[in-house]
Design an enzyme around this catalytic site. Structure first.
Site, PDB file in Angstrom:
ATOM      1  N   SER A  71       0.853  -1.193   0.000  1.00  0.00           N
ATOM      2  CA  SER A  71       0.000   0.000   0.000  1.00  0.00           C
ATOM      3  C   SER A  71       0.884   1.237   0.000  1.00  0.00           C
ATOM      4  O   SER A  71       2.079   1.171   0.305  1.00  0.00           O
ATOM      5  CB  SER A  71      -0.934   0.014   1.219  1.00  0.00           C
ATOM      6  OG  SER A  71      -0.195   0.221   2.413  1.00  0.00           O
ATOM      7  N   CYS A  72       0.274   2.363  -0.358  1.00  0.00           N
ATOM      8  CA  CYS A  72       0.994   3.652  -0.314  1.00  0.00           C
ATOM      9  C   CYS A  72      -0.059   4.729  -0.061  1.00  0.00           C
ATOM     10  O   CYS A  72      -0.928   4.551   0.785  1.00  0.00           O
ATOM     11  CB  CYS A  72       1.784   3.888  -1.597  1.00  0.00           C
ATOM     12  SG  CYS A  72       0.784   3.939  -3.101  1.00  0.00           S
ATOM     13  N   ARG A  73      -0.020   5.805  -0.775  1.00  0.00           N
ATOM     14  CA  ARG A  73      -1.050   6.842  -0.617  1.00  0.00           C
ATOM     15  C   ARG A  73      -2.184   6.651  -1.616  1.00  0.00           C
ATOM     16  O   ARG A  73      -3.356   6.747  -1.262  1.00  0.00           O
ATOM     17  CB  ARG A  73      -0.444   8.239  -0.786  1.00  0.00           C
ATOM     18  CG  ARG A  73      -1.458   9.371  -0.575  1.00  0.00           C
ATOM     19  CD  ARG A  73      -0.806  10.743  -0.641  1.00  0.00           C
ATOM     20  NE  ARG A  73      -1.779  11.795  -0.344  1.00  0.00           N
ATOM     21  CZ  ARG A  73      -2.567  12.362  -1.250  1.00  0.00           C
ATOM     22  NH1 ARG A  73      -2.507  11.989  -2.522  1.00  0.00           N
ATOM     23  NH2 ARG A  73      -3.423  13.305  -0.889  1.00  0.00           N
ATOM     24  N   GLY A 111      -1.940   4.112  -4.456  1.00  0.00           N
ATOM     25  CA  GLY A 111      -1.883   2.861  -5.209  1.00  0.00           C
ATOM     26  C   GLY A 111      -0.850   2.817  -6.308  1.00  0.00           C
ATOM     27  O   GLY A 111      -0.621   1.760  -6.904  1.00  0.00           O
ATOM     28  N   SER A 130      -5.411   2.114  -1.165  1.00  0.00           N
ATOM     29  CA  SER A 130      -4.357   2.614  -0.295  1.00  0.00           C
ATOM     30  C   SER A 130      -4.873   3.643   0.720  1.00  0.00           C
ATOM     31  O   SER A 130      -6.031   3.615   1.116  1.00  0.00           O
ATOM     32  CB  SER A 130      -3.193   3.158  -1.126  1.00  0.00           C
ATOM     33  OG  SER A 130      -2.392   2.084  -1.588  1.00  0.00           O
TER      34      SER A 130
END
Length: 201
Positions: A161-163, A165, A189
């Protein structure tokens, strides 16, 4: 990318649309991709009739892209949000249930400063994107000592995950290249998870 539909070959290249007609130009059928709808639409044209400007073969992406799209439009990254197969996407419900599945590893690839500003998803560990290949190549004992979690085996499930995707899609691509066989991208995300749990974006 070549679409063979409606008796017409359509070849898309950067900024251009080339058409090879299989019927006389006076009466031909052209298939276009309608923007936003994400489906192929048949639009008939004869003679000098005008083309519906609302249907653009360059707008949007197909909801279930072909391998040629993934290789061409997404730089060969099958985990990129625009081209990812739904089977490779982790859902919000799946991520929320991770505390009940310690055998699955969630890796947040944002920078540490981002996590400090927003919070993090429970049970996740933080490995910044730029270091993912090196960290996933650590010896198992070194990985566990550093992150407090067992290093995943090649067939263990890893979710990135990130902010938004995008970075997590790149991280998933890197893990896949390293031989990990059960990789997913949480495309929603933090932009999905944060607001759902009353946390800042």
């Amino acid at each position: 990318m070549v679409l063979k539909t409606c008796g017409t070959n359509i070849v898309r290249s950067v900024g251009q649309l080339w058409m090879r007609y299989s019927k006389p130009r006076a009466a031909y059928k052209l298939c276009t991709v309608r923007s936003f709808a994400g489906v192929v639409q048949n639009t008939n044209h004869t003679g000098n009739q005008s083309i519906d400007r609302r249907a653009s073969p360059f707008a949007g992406v197909l909801s279930q892209p072909s391998s040629s799209q993934a290789n061409g439009d997404c730089g060969g990254n099958k985990f990129a949000p625009a081209c990812i197969d739904p089977k490779l996407v982790a859902t919000l419900a799946e991520v929320e249930d991770l505390p009940n599945h310690p055998e699955k590893l969630l890796i947040d690839v944002r920078e540490p400063s981002e996590l400090e500003a927003t919070g993090r998803i429970p049970s996740s560990i933080n490995i910044a994107l730029r270091t993912v290949p090196d960290e996933l190549s650590l010896r198992p004992e070194a990985f566990e000592a550093k992150y407090g979690r067992q290093k995943p085996a090649l067939d263990d499930e890893i979710i990135f995950s990130c902010r938004s995707g995008v970075r997590s899609g790149q991280a998933a691509f890197e893990a896949d290249r390293l031989g990990f066989q059960n990789v997913k991208n949480y495309v929603g995300s933090w932009l999905e998870y944060g607001p759902k749990h009353g946390l800042p974006e």
